[in-house]
Design a protein around this motif. Sequence first.
Motif, PDB file in Angstrom:
ATOM      1  N   LEU A  33       0.810  -1.261   0.095  1.00 47.32           N
ATOM      2  CA  LEU A  33       0.196   0.051   0.009  1.00 47.32           C
ATOM      3  C   LEU A  33       0.748   1.341   0.003  1.00 47.32           C
ATOM      4  O   LEU A  33       1.873   1.226   0.695  1.00 47.32           O
ATOM      5  N   LEU A  34       0.597   2.155  -0.832  1.00 52.51           N
ATOM      6  CA  LEU A  34       1.380   3.393  -1.038  1.00 52.51           C
ATOM      7  C   LEU A  34       0.421   4.587  -0.691  1.00 52.51           C
ATOM      8  O   LEU A  34      -0.456   4.713  -1.297  1.00 52.51           O
ATOM      9  N   CYS A  35       0.896   5.221   0.608  1.00 45.93           N
ATOM     10  CA  CYS A  35       0.201   6.413   0.667  1.00 45.93           C
ATOM     11  C   CYS A  35       0.984   7.513  -0.152  1.00 45.93           C
ATOM     12  O   CYS A  35       1.853   8.082  -0.261  1.00 45.93           O
ATOM     13  N   GLU A  36      -0.037   8.194  -0.982  1.00 45.51           N
ATOM     14  CA  GLU A  36       0.267   9.347  -1.904  1.00 45.51           C
ATOM     15  C   GLU A  36       0.533  10.565  -1.007  1.00 45.51           C
ATOM     16  O   GLU A  36       1.144  11.359  -1.839  1.00 45.51           O
ATOM     17  N   GLN A  37       0.066  10.804  -0.179  1.00 48.64           N
ATOM     18  CA  GLN A  37       0.233  11.938   0.643  1.00 48.64           C
ATOM     19  C   GLN A  37       1.466  11.922   1.493  1.00 48.64           C
ATOM     20  O   GLN A  37       2.426  12.997   1.079  1.00 48.64           O
ATOM     21  N   CYS A  38       2.030  10.857   2.173  1.00 47.80           N
ATOM     22  CA  CYS A  38       3.296  11.084   2.930  1.00 47.80           C
ATOM     23  C   CYS A  38       4.155   9.812   2.330  1.00 47.80           C
ATOM     24  O   CYS A  38       5.467   9.971   2.695  1.00 47.80           O
ATOM     25  N   GLY A  39       4.026   9.164   1.222  1.00 42.76           N
ATOM     26  CA  GLY A  39       5.015   8.475   0.784  1.00 42.76           C
ATOM     27  C   GLY A  39       5.155   7.155   1.466  1.00 42.76           C
ATOM     28  O   GLY A  39       6.059   6.334   1.117  1.00 42.76           O
ATOM     29  N   LYS A  40       4.392   6.821   2.455  1.00 46.72           N
ATOM     30  CA  LYS A  40       4.661   5.537   3.286  1.00 46.72           C
ATOM     31  C   LYS A  40       4.349   4.374   2.535  1.00 46.72           C
ATOM     32  O   LYS A  40       3.267   4.364   1.761  1.00 46.72           O
ATOM     33  N   LEU A  41       5.111   3.341   2.576  1.00 47.57           N
ATOM     34  CA  LEU A  41       4.827   2.159   1.933  1.00 47.57           C
ATOM     35  C   LEU A  41       4.521   1.108   3.170  1.00 47.57           C
ATOM     36  O   LEU A  41       5.512   0.757   4.005  1.00 47.57           O
ATOM     37  N   VAL A  42       3.577   0.498   2.989  1.00 48.00           N
ATOM     38  CA  VAL A  42       3.157  -0.434   4.032  1.00 48.00           C
ATOM     39  C   VAL A  42       2.890  -2.010   3.191  1.00 48.00           C
ATOM     40  O   VAL A  42       2.398  -2.073   2.024  1.00 48.00           O
ATOM     41  N   ALA A  43       3.476  -2.894   3.832  1.00 47.33           N
ATOM     42  CA  ALA A  43       3.350  -4.139   3.199  1.00 47.33           C
ATOM     43  C   ALA A  43       2.255  -5.030   3.848  1.00 47.33           C
ATOM     44  O   ALA A  43       1.928  -4.853   4.799  1.00 47.33           O
ATOM     45  N   PHE A  44       1.524  -5.591   2.930  1.00 44.76           N
ATOM     46  CA  PHE A  44       0.573  -6.659   3.442  1.00 44.76           C
ATOM     47  C   PHE A  44       0.482  -7.942   2.579  1.00 44.76           C
ATOM     48  O   PHE A  44       1.153  -7.867   1.494  1.00 44.76           O
ATOM     49  N   ASP A  45      -0.270  -8.955   3.126  1.00 46.18           N
ATOM     50  CA  ASP A  45      -0.514 -10.023   2.260  1.00 46.18           C
ATOM     51  C   ASP A  45      -2.100 -10.373   2.395  1.00 46.18           C
ATOM     52  O   ASP A  45      -2.656 -10.090   3.355  1.00 46.18           O
ATOM     53  N   ASP A  46      -2.567 -11.125   1.305  1.00 44.70           N
ATOM     54  CA  ASP A  46      -3.864 -11.307   1.422  1.00 44.70           C
ATOM     55  C   ASP A  46      -4.005 -12.656   0.428  1.00 44.70           C
ATOM     56  O   ASP A  46      -4.001 -12.522  -0.683  1.00 44.70           O
ATOM     57  N   PRO A  47      -4.266 -13.716   1.192  1.00 47.98           N
ATOM     58  CA  PRO A  47      -4.452 -15.242   0.486  1.00 47.98           C
ATOM     59  C   PRO A  47      -5.547 -14.902  -0.399  1.00 47.98           C
ATOM     60  O   PRO A  47      -5.457 -15.577  -1.512  1.00 47.98           O
ATOM     61  N   ALA A  48      -6.663 -14.228  -0.111  1.00 48.58           N
ATOM     62  CA  ALA A  48      -7.925 -14.121  -1.036  1.00 48.58           C
ATOM     63  C   ALA A  48      -7.317 -13.413  -2.436  1.00 48.58           C
ATOM     64  O   ALA A  48      -7.737 -13.834  -3.556  1.00 48.58           O
ATOM     65  N   LEU A  49      -6.532 -12.578  -2.388  1.00 52.76           N
ATOM     66  CA  LEU A  49      -6.127 -11.964  -3.663  1.00 52.76           C
ATOM     67  C   LEU A  49      -5.138 -12.804  -4.374  1.00 52.76           C
ATOM     68  O   LEU A  49      -5.509 -12.689  -5.515  1.00 52.76           O
ATOM     69  N   GLU A  50      -4.304 -13.455  -3.735  1.00 55.34           N
ATOM     70  CA  GLU A  50      -3.528 -14.595  -4.433  1.00 55.34           C
ATOM     71  C   GLU A  50      -4.374 -15.712  -5.133  1.00 55.34           C
ATOM     72  O   GLU A  50      -4.130 -16.091  -6.175  1.00 55.34           O
ATOM     73  N   ARG A  51      -5.546 -15.972  -4.569  1.00 59.62           N
ATOM     74  CA  ARG A  51      -6.203 -17.105  -5.248  1.00 59.62           C
ATOM     75  C   ARG A  51      -7.012 -16.308  -6.310  1.00 59.62           C
ATOM     76  O   ARG A  51      -7.152 -16.958  -7.353  1.00 59.62           O
TER      77      ARG A  51
ATOM     78  N   LEU B 252      -1.436  -0.765  -4.088  1.00 62.69           N
ATOM     79  CA  LEU B 252      -2.706  -0.035  -3.801  1.00 62.69           C
ATOM     80  C   LEU B 252      -2.245   1.398  -3.352  1.00 62.69           C
ATOM     81  O   LEU B 252      -1.281   1.589  -2.540  1.00 62.69           O
ATOM     82  N   ARG B 253      -2.842   2.327  -4.007  1.00 63.80           N
ATOM     83  CA  ARG B 253      -2.453   3.797  -3.726  1.00 63.80           C
ATOM     84  C   ARG B 253      -3.714   4.451  -3.149  1.00 63.80           C
ATOM     85  O   ARG B 253      -4.685   4.289  -3.361  1.00 63.80           O
ATOM     86  N   GLY B 254      -3.250   5.264  -2.091  1.00 59.48           N
ATOM     87  CA  GLY B 254      -4.333   6.022  -1.525  1.00 59.48           C
ATOM     88  C   GLY B 254      -3.744   7.049  -0.367  1.00 59.48           C
ATOM     89  O   GLY B 254      -2.533   7.310  -0.527  1.00 59.48           O
ATOM     90  N   ALA B 255      -4.523   7.061   0.776  1.00 61.50           N
ATOM     91  CA  ALA B 255      -3.933   7.838   1.721  1.00 61.50           C
ATOM     92  C   ALA B 255      -4.038   7.054   2.986  1.00 61.50           C
ATOM     93  O   ALA B 255      -5.214   6.316   3.216  1.00 61.50           O
ATOM     94  N   CYS B 256      -2.961   6.953   3.791  1.00 62.68           N
ATOM     95  CA  CYS B 256      -2.999   6.150   5.255  1.00 62.68           C
ATOM     96  C   CYS B 256      -3.896   6.776   6.214  1.00 62.68           C
ATOM     97  O   CYS B 256      -4.338   7.832   5.936  1.00 62.68           O
TER      98      CYS B 256
END
Length: 82
Positions: free
Chosen positions: A36-54, A74-78
């Motif tokens: 996940l990338l915050c477009e405001q502050c540039g923070k990058l957060v890692a996540f995993d999601d088995p449903a997305l993999e499927r 995924l881009r947005g605001a944190c």
Amino acid sequence: MLDLLVDHGLVERVAVGDGQSRFERSEAGGEHHHHLLCEQCGKLVAFDDPALERAIDDLSERLGVRVEHHDVVLRGACEQCE
Ligand SMILES: [Zn+2]
Ligand SMILES: [Zn+2]
């Protein structure tokens, strides 16, 4: 220098669009994950999601394409920036 680290799997390159990349230190063992990338502050957060993999597996079957690699940003605001 960073490219060398990427080659050795020490750092992961994350394409964040507009030809830009961000670098992230890989965890030992390097679990597959997305960002996940915050477009405001540039923070990058890692996540995993088995449903997305499927979903990506199903998609590759449906499209008849053998997906070898994928990355999702995924881009947005944190929470802080919302
Ligand atoms: Zn933010
Ligand atoms: Zn994935």
